[in-house]
Design a protein around this motif. Structure first.
Motif: not given
Lengths: 166, 688
Positions: A106-112, A144-145, B31, B163, B166, B169, B176, B298, B345, B348, B350, B617
């Motif tokens: 994960s990174q931002c995790g919004y899709c997770l 997106r990450c 993120g 992390r 995690l 998440k 969020y 997203l 947060e 992400g 960018f 994307i």
């Protein structure tokens, strides 16, 4: 909606994560994602595109992956809804979470959460998917990450863990 | 900055009686996992296990003002003051323990949140926890030159600490900004005009009467609907009948011509001596173009605002809470101290993806309705109305003499890579980061950069790596073109023009990952033509070194696929190796998406790329494998890794396509249509 017995009053009863929940029936066409988040406080299901294009709002309806943004309240009244919070401690869910931790997927995790739901459904119907099968199954899900590689490795790892689980 | 307060240790580190440590940082986790890296750094300098550390980010009045979280600077410039504060705190605790125990400091050490005696008969039994020693805090300034732990003593830095965010998440329990709710809040949706800059001439309030409890908010150019329930509010916003006048956009087809023709003072940077071009020299010219692109987070921007008579609180995912506080205080007519901005947060971002605008809009509307509000943009609003990564175009000219580059000129036209809100802010603007990496890192006797920053058709802001993504695409494509002119191997040609050992290292390591062999960069696989392409850059001229080798396929219909990206990366000291790999992989995949697919389209009214089919994307099946060689240099400062890999991906792909087909892609994105266009130019022998 018309004539549905569950909508005879101002409220409706939904089965979410194994529990009967009373929600407003004022708008039977309200997308499920808003019912889950705003009325039931289940905010693990994410709001994103609203058109079923990204997978962030994935839930299970009778065990089958569906989009909570394009599914109306009225469509789930006779069905069982499972959100990411309701995956609980099933073998598959635990294997997936353990694998996510190992792979740091994960990174931002919004899709997770949506991916966890989708991967749970995938592993329930195919206990040993190839990398290609995982990528195809998760193709409707956007990140997106750029964690796609880690997520594929996660699902493979979870499948292996399931295979050796007693 | 607020002057001296940031010098106080207590502004950075707070320890409670139970030994829990709160770390206060001005940089925020977007993120990327920086929160975990900060915890690792403090864990080592303060000597506390990371699980006892809580990182508090981006709260005005509480966390230090470290500027905005931009430019891959969080470890580079954000971490050193935190490290110094933690080192100072540990020294204070050692001194206090020495006093309490009546011993000299050199007989003490620290271990996992306690000071221990290291010699004498009572050594094993003598331990004072930080919680016992902290009292009312530290009450001193951060040492200007604190004694820092030696890299060899690191227990957490340099290791792949998982992390901290995690598990939540993965369980769906992480909060969020989109999940923030406060009592009594109303939901808000903005009503967007049909054309950019259109004015609201008339609103028919009766058109939303059927949506119980909803109301119209009209403040200046901001038109919105507020209501007690989110879905009916969104429905009402869609149903609201509005008469709009004016507005519009210029013709999309002329985007690059307008950039080139716009008035603007060029900023010219020259390095080296003027070289006289000889008749025997080979000269080369080429144009490169990069389109407007969307941040495409997203989760669309969201903010919660509670504006009262005497002050305001705004929960949002701003990259810069203090800068936003100043903006909101000015907007609301409050003193800075009356406005509290709390970072939560988001998805992400960018870059500036509209989150600050959402916060400002929420504040306006909260004041207008006299209640807390939650403002949620839709995905279509984000893709359609957030400030865009700017379009860019470049003209490059190079002179090759006897196999060496002797002169290089890069002329670049691009709007500011900063969101300039309002006419007053435009004075700031102009040449903001559009020339990032326009100057090449190669040893070339004469180097010229000409940078023009005209006004843009669309609102623009910073998008991951800013001007560097395009400028390195141009430079690293062009150096390949020069190598071709010189009849040299692309890797050898680059190495021939690089004296910096770290630069050479990343190129050689990336080449090693694919067993690069001169002259063997093209092959076929069934109907697919395949190629290898290489690219290198040092981010922003003084950041991380990175090189990429792309393995690409080109189908008969011109579809470009990226099978693999081999990346070599040197960002000095590595704090979290797996976190770094995650960043490299993410950059590689997102940059592949930007190179292959992404272009904001607009008609004469507004942006039309407003969903994931109109602004596609990269999805799972098309994601390249990413192989990574990390060069760890514990003796060198940590450099940011949030952006560098992004900048070498597009040129590596374009160079691979050239190796495979002889067709030079000079315009992003590399769609089938673009390949076919480039093929036609190639057939005609046209170089641009």
């Amino acid at each position: 909606m018309i004539g549905h017995p569950a909508l005879a009053s101002d409220t409706a009863v939904l089965v979410v994560n194994g529990k009967a929940c009373v929600v407003s029936a004022a708008d039977p066409n309200k997308p499920l994602v808003f019912v889950l988040r705003d009325e039931l406080g289940l905010r693990g299901t994410k709001v994103s595109c609203g058109h079923g294009q990204c997978g962030a709002c994935a839930v299970l309806i009778d065990g089958v992956e569906a989009r909570a943004c394009t599914t109306a309240l009225v469509d789930v009244l006779d069905h069982e809804v499972t959100t990411v919070e309701g995956l609980g401690e099933s073998d598959i869910a635990c294997s997936l979470r353990d694998a996510i931790d190992v792979e740091q997927a994960s990174q931002c995790g919004y899709c997770l959460p949506g991916m966890v739901v989708a991967a749970t459904a995938l592993l329930a119907r195919n206990s040993d998917p190839s990398e290609e099968a995982i990528a195809d199954a998760l193709a409707p899900h956007l990140c997106r990450c750029g964690t796609y590689g880690r997520v594929v490795r996660t699902v493979r790892r979870a499948a292996h863990a399931g295979a050796v689980r007693p | 900055m607020n002057g001296t307060p940031e010098l106080l240790v207590d502004r950075w580190i707070a320890i409670d009686r139970d030994g829990g440590v709160r770390v206060l940082v001005g940089k925020v986790d977007l993120g990327t996992g920086i929160r975990t890296a900060f915890a690792q750094i403090v864990a080592d300098e303060l000597d506390v296990p990371p699980e006892r550390i809580t990182v508090v980010e981006g709260r005005t009045g509480i966390t230090p003002d470290q500027g905005s979280t931009v430019g891959s600077q969080s470890l580079q410039s954000g971490a050193p003051p935190l490290r110094a504060a933690a080192a100072t705190a540990r020294a204070v605790l050692l001194r206090r323990a020495a006093q309490r125990l009546g011993v000299t400091v050199d007989r003490l050490d620290t271990r996992d949140g306690a000071v221990i005696l290291i010699d004498g008969p009572h050594a094993a039994a003598t331990s004072l926890s930080y919680g016992e020693l902290v009292g009312d805090g530290f009450g001193c300034e951060v040492d200007a030159l604190p004694a820092l732990r030696a890299p060899s003593a690191y227990r957490w830095v340099g290791h792949s600490t998982p992390r901290v965010d995690l598990p939540a998440k993965a369980h769906g329990t992480f909060t969020y900004v989109q999940d923030v709710a406060v009592p009594g809040m109303l939901h808000v949706r903005i009503v967007r005009p049909p054309a950019v800059g259109a004015h609201c001439a008339d609103v028919d309030a009766a058109s939303i009467q059927r949506f119980a409890g909803t109301r119209i908010v009209h403040e200046g150019e901001l038109l919105a609907v507020a209501g007690p329930e989110q879905w009916s509010t969104a429905e009402a916003a869609r149903a609201l009948a509005v008469q709009w006048t004016g507005g519009g956009l210029p013709d999309e087809r002329d985007t690059f011509d307008r950039l080139r023709d716009a008035a603007g003072d060029p900023v010219v940077t020259r390095a080296g001596a003027a070289i006289e071009v000889l008749a025997t020299d080979a000269t080369c010219e080429a144009d490169y173009r990069w389109p407007f692109q969307s941040h495409a987070s997203l989760g669309p921007p969201c903010a919660v605002a509670d504006v009262r008579k005497d002050g305001a609180t705004i929960w949002c995912s701003s990259q810069g809470v203090y800068a936003l506080r100043a903006r909101l205080a000015a907007q609301l007519g409050f003193d800075d101290d009356a406005v509290r901005v709390v970072y939560v947060e988001g998805s992400g971002c960018f870059g500036d993806n509209g989150s600050d605008d959402a916060a400002a809009q929420a504040a306006t509307i909260s004041r207008s309705v006299g209640a807390p509000v939650r403002l949620q943009w839709s995905a279509a609003e984000q893709l359609g109305w957030d400030p865009k990564g700017p379009a860019m175009c470049s003209e490059l000219r190079g002179v090759v003499r006897e196999g060496r580059i002797v002169a290089w000129e890069h002329d670049v036209w691009t709007p500011p890579h900063l969101h300039l809100r309002g006419a007053g802010a435009r004075a700031l603007g102009g040449a903001v980061a559009g020339d990032r990496n326009a100057a090449v890192d190669y040893d070339v006797p004469q180097r010229v950069v000409v940078h023009v920053a005209p006004h843009a058709d669309l609102e623009t802001s910073a998008f991951r790596s800013l001007g560097a993504a395009h400028n390195v695409f141009a430079n690293e494509s062009f150096v390949d073109e020069l190598a071709h002119v010189a009849g040299a191997d692309p890797l050898a040609f680059r190495l021939d023009h690089l004296s910096d050992a770290r630069a050479r290292d990343v190129l050689e390591r990336a080449a090693d990952l694919v067993a690069w062999r001169a002259g063997e960069h093209a092959w076929t696989y069934g109907a697919l033509r395949c190629g290898l392409g290489i690219a290198f850059a040092r981010y922003n001229g003084h950041g991380a070194y990175v090189a990429a080798v792309a393995t690409c396929t080109i189908a008969e219909d011109g579809a470009v696929g990226v099978r693999e990206l081999a990346i070599a990366h040197d960002c000095g000291l590595v704090v979290n190796p797996d976190g770094l790999r995650n960043q490299i992989e993410g950059n590689a995949i997102q940059a592949t998406s930007r190179a292959l697919l992404e272009e904001v389209r607009f008609d004469r009214e507004r942006v039309t790329s407003t969903d994931w089919s109109a602004y596609p994307i990269l999805r799972f099946p098309a994601a390249p494998a990413v192989r990574i060689a990390v060069i760890d240099r514990p003796d060198q400062p940590a450099l940011g890794a949030g952006e560098p890999t992004t900048i070498v991906v597009a040129p590596a792909i374009a160079n691979a396509v050239f190796a495979a087909t002889g067709v030079r892609l000079r315009r992003v994105p590399f769609t089938k249509a673009r390949f076919v266009d480039a093929l036609a130019l190639f057939a005609e022998g046209i170089r641009r």
